[in-house]
Design an enzyme around this catalytic site. Structure first.
Site, short mmCIF file in Angstrom:
data_model
loop_
_atom_site.label_atom_id
_atom_site.label_comp_id
_atom_site.label_asym_id
_atom_site.label_seq_id
_atom_site.Cartn_x
_atom_site.Cartn_y
_atom_site.Cartn_z
N GLU A 1 0.84 -1.19 0.00
CA GLU A 1 0.00 0.00 0.00
C GLU A 1 0.87 1.24 0.00
OE1 GLU A 1 -2.75 -0.33 3.25
OE2 GLU A 1 -3.74 -2.10 2.42
N HIS B 1 -8.00 10.44 3.21
CA HIS B 1 -7.75 9.28 2.34
C HIS B 1 -8.06 9.70 0.91
CE1 HIS B 1 -7.83 5.28 0.64
NE2 HIS B 1 -7.33 4.81 1.78
N ARG C 1 -0.37 9.26 1.56
CA ARG C 1 -1.75 9.68 1.37
C ARG C 1 -1.92 11.19 1.26
NH1 ARG C 1 -4.53 5.38 5.63
NH2 ARG C 1 -4.53 3.62 4.18
N HIS D 1 -10.09 10.84 7.07
CA HIS D 1 -9.91 9.42 7.33
C HIS D 1 -9.35 9.11 8.72
CE1 HIS D 1 -9.28 5.23 6.44
NE2 HIS D 1 -7.96 5.31 6.50
N ARG E 1 -0.17 9.33 8.82
CA ARG E 1 -0.05 7.89 9.10
C ARG E 1 0.30 7.09 7.85
NH1 ARG E 1 -3.51 3.71 8.59
NH2 ARG E 1 -5.40 4.97 8.37
#
Length: 523
Positions: A114, A228, A274, A331, A366
């Protein structure tokens, strides 16, 4: 009014709360209070997996480096190292508890990749149903051993003689319960639900931040809200998250004309951190462009991503055409109640775990799939500290019926609070916009809830309190970093800090291996 006592009171039922309860249940009387059902949490909705080093080719130092790089070098170094080192052990623990992780034909764990990860180290369960599989497993383990109170919202924490002594709640029937406990744990999530478009469960409204603030706990990094990049968004309606794992399996962000969105933006392309991807998409949308996730090259999409497939059906998105309309949405909350590596806050007897806490492991942004990891790693550590600590007797204090000091001004509707946060404290911020938001929030008296407050009023008070805190924090940070982007201030680049600082290790061999890894990436 009911009065109850327990050894440990946990407010919230996500992965961190349930994991803490599991680690304590054999030694303490544990009560969990949650404002909705136990399945109503961000953890349960988590489509992405849980990141951890499980292969010999991978190394905790590489996971650590990906974590602090994504976090814009704002991470707490010691706690970030704990996260990635102890993550491997926690995966083994979850395997022993029979969490049904996805596996290859040879029995090995199936590993995905990811955004922000330079290796495939994401473990999934049920494809895009990792969170629900872990939550269901933990719930089965604590069922019958822990008292679970659903549909009760915490009105406020009880502070007596300088320490947290409990909390009072109100349930859906309007009944008030006073809980006294020797240990209180905040585990009720973050604050992304304060935005109009978000990925969070409906129950998430910044309660943990408001509760901690009113109790006098130190808070930090509230300005860092992660957006997100890919919410399924069609005709002004959000239908839920489209996992980053889709891009890890070959999905690509494109315009309506098929032009690649992330081309030339970042070395990791569609799998960039992100904050980078969200701002890039936001820029296109501001120019009137529609953005899509091209999934035409993702093999076995419907089997691999059953939850997303279901969402597409609800949104009338024809998957055979290969394009899912997406837009960024709030998010994750990187900030929260400041804790040490043992979950302790600055208020005695009050702990915080999961997204309710600010451990510092996420920095300013994050890294994908580190949230479930944080939940299990620091929940276990918090439980161990509670078990090691000197037991406090549960003190039962006289219950005073609180009368309002003044008539509460009319509270704004939730949708209006969300509109203000989205318009003025969203993906891109300016000092002028934040000033406008602060003036709006100051129109309302942000009183703390009292026994007369309805559950809905308590939630809106918490939203006002938390929204004001987030905007105030964003106004004070005059730089762009991670999830906090100020278009009126430049972005800082601390690569030199990373090279000099993050690989200081006690063991020379570990240091040598880490430096070797760093040399390969920063060459």
């Amino acid at each position: 009014m009911n009065v109850e006592s327990t050894d440990v009171l946990i407010i919230g039922s996500g992965i961190a709360g349930l994991m803490t309860a599991e680690c304590l249940r054999s030694h303490k009387n544990v009560t969990i209070v949650t404002k909705s059902s136990f399945r109503s949490s961000n953890s349960y909705l988590a489509q992405g997996g849980i990141a951890a080093v499980t292969e010999t080719e991978d190394h905790w130092a590489e996971h650590f480096m990906d974590t602090v790089t994504a976090g814009s070098f704002h991470n707490e170094e010691t706690l970030s190292e704990i996260l990635v080192k102890e993550g491997t052990e926690m995966i083994r623990q979850l395997e022993e508890w029979n969490v049904p992780f996805d596996r290859n034909k040879d029995g090995s764990l199936t590993l995905g990749r990811e955004g922000g990860h330079r290796r495939s180290r994401i473990i999934h369960a049920g494809g895009d149903r990792t969170g629900s599989r872990i939550i269901d497993t933990l719930y089965k383990r604590i069922a019958g051993h822990v008292t679970m109170k659903e549909y009760e919202i915490a009105g406020d924490l009880i502070i007596k003689q300088g320490r947290c002594a409990g909390a009072w709640t109100k349930n859906s029937e309007g009944e008030i319960t006073i809980y006294f406990a020797s240990t209180i744990i905040l585990a009720c999530g973050g604050a992304a639900g304060l935005y109009s478009v978000h990925s969070n469960d409906r129950s998430i409204s910044g309660d943990s931040i408001a509760l901690a603030y009113r109790a006098g706990a130190v808070l930090s990094d509230l300005e860092f809200i992660q957006f997100h990049p890919t919410m399924l968004f069609k005709k002004g309606v959000s239908y839920g998250l489209v996992s980053e794992a889709v891009r890890g399996e070959g999905g690509r962000l494109v315009t309506s004309e098929g032009a690649p969105v992330m081309s030339g933006v970042h070395e990791l392309g569609d799998l960039a951190p992100r904050d980078v991807v969200s701002r890039t998409i936001f820029g296109f949308i501001q120019k009137g462009e529609d953005i899509f996730l091209d999934v035409s090259k993702v093999k076995n999409f419907t089997n691999r991503f059953p939850s997303i497939t279901s969402q597409c059906k609800k949104a009338d998105v024809v998957l055979k055409e290969g394009k899912i309309p997406v837009a960024p949405g709030a998010h994750f909350t990187m900030g929260g109640t400041v804790t040490n590596q043992w979950g302790e806050t600055t208020v005695p007897c009050l702990y915080a775990v999961g997204e309710a806490s600010r451990t510092g492991v996420h920095g300013a942004n994050r890294l994908a799939s580190n949230s479930l990891l944080e939940g299990v790693v620091f929940a276990k550590r918090t439980a161990s500290r509670i078990l090691e600590s000197k037991d406090h007797e549960v003190s039962i204090y006289p219950v005073e019926w609180g009368f309002p000091t003044q008539k509460q001004k009319k509270l704004p509707e939730k949708i209006e609070i969300q509109r203000q946060m989205t318009q003025y404290a969203g993906i891109v911020r300016t000092g002028k916009d934040l000033d406008k938001a602060l003036r709006w929030f100051r129109r309302f008296s942000i009183d703390k809830p009292d026994y007369y407050s309805t559950p809905d009023e308590i939630e809106r008070m918490n939203m006002l309190q938390t929204g004001w805190l987030i905007i105030s924090s964003a106004q004070m940070r005059t730089e762009s970093r991670g999830g906090h982007y100020r278009s009126d201030y430049p972005t800082k680049n601390d690569n030199d800090w990373l090279k000099k600082q993050i690989y200081r290790k006690k063991d020379w061999n570990e240091q040598a291996e880490a430096e070797k890894t760093a040399a390969g990436i920063f060459a």
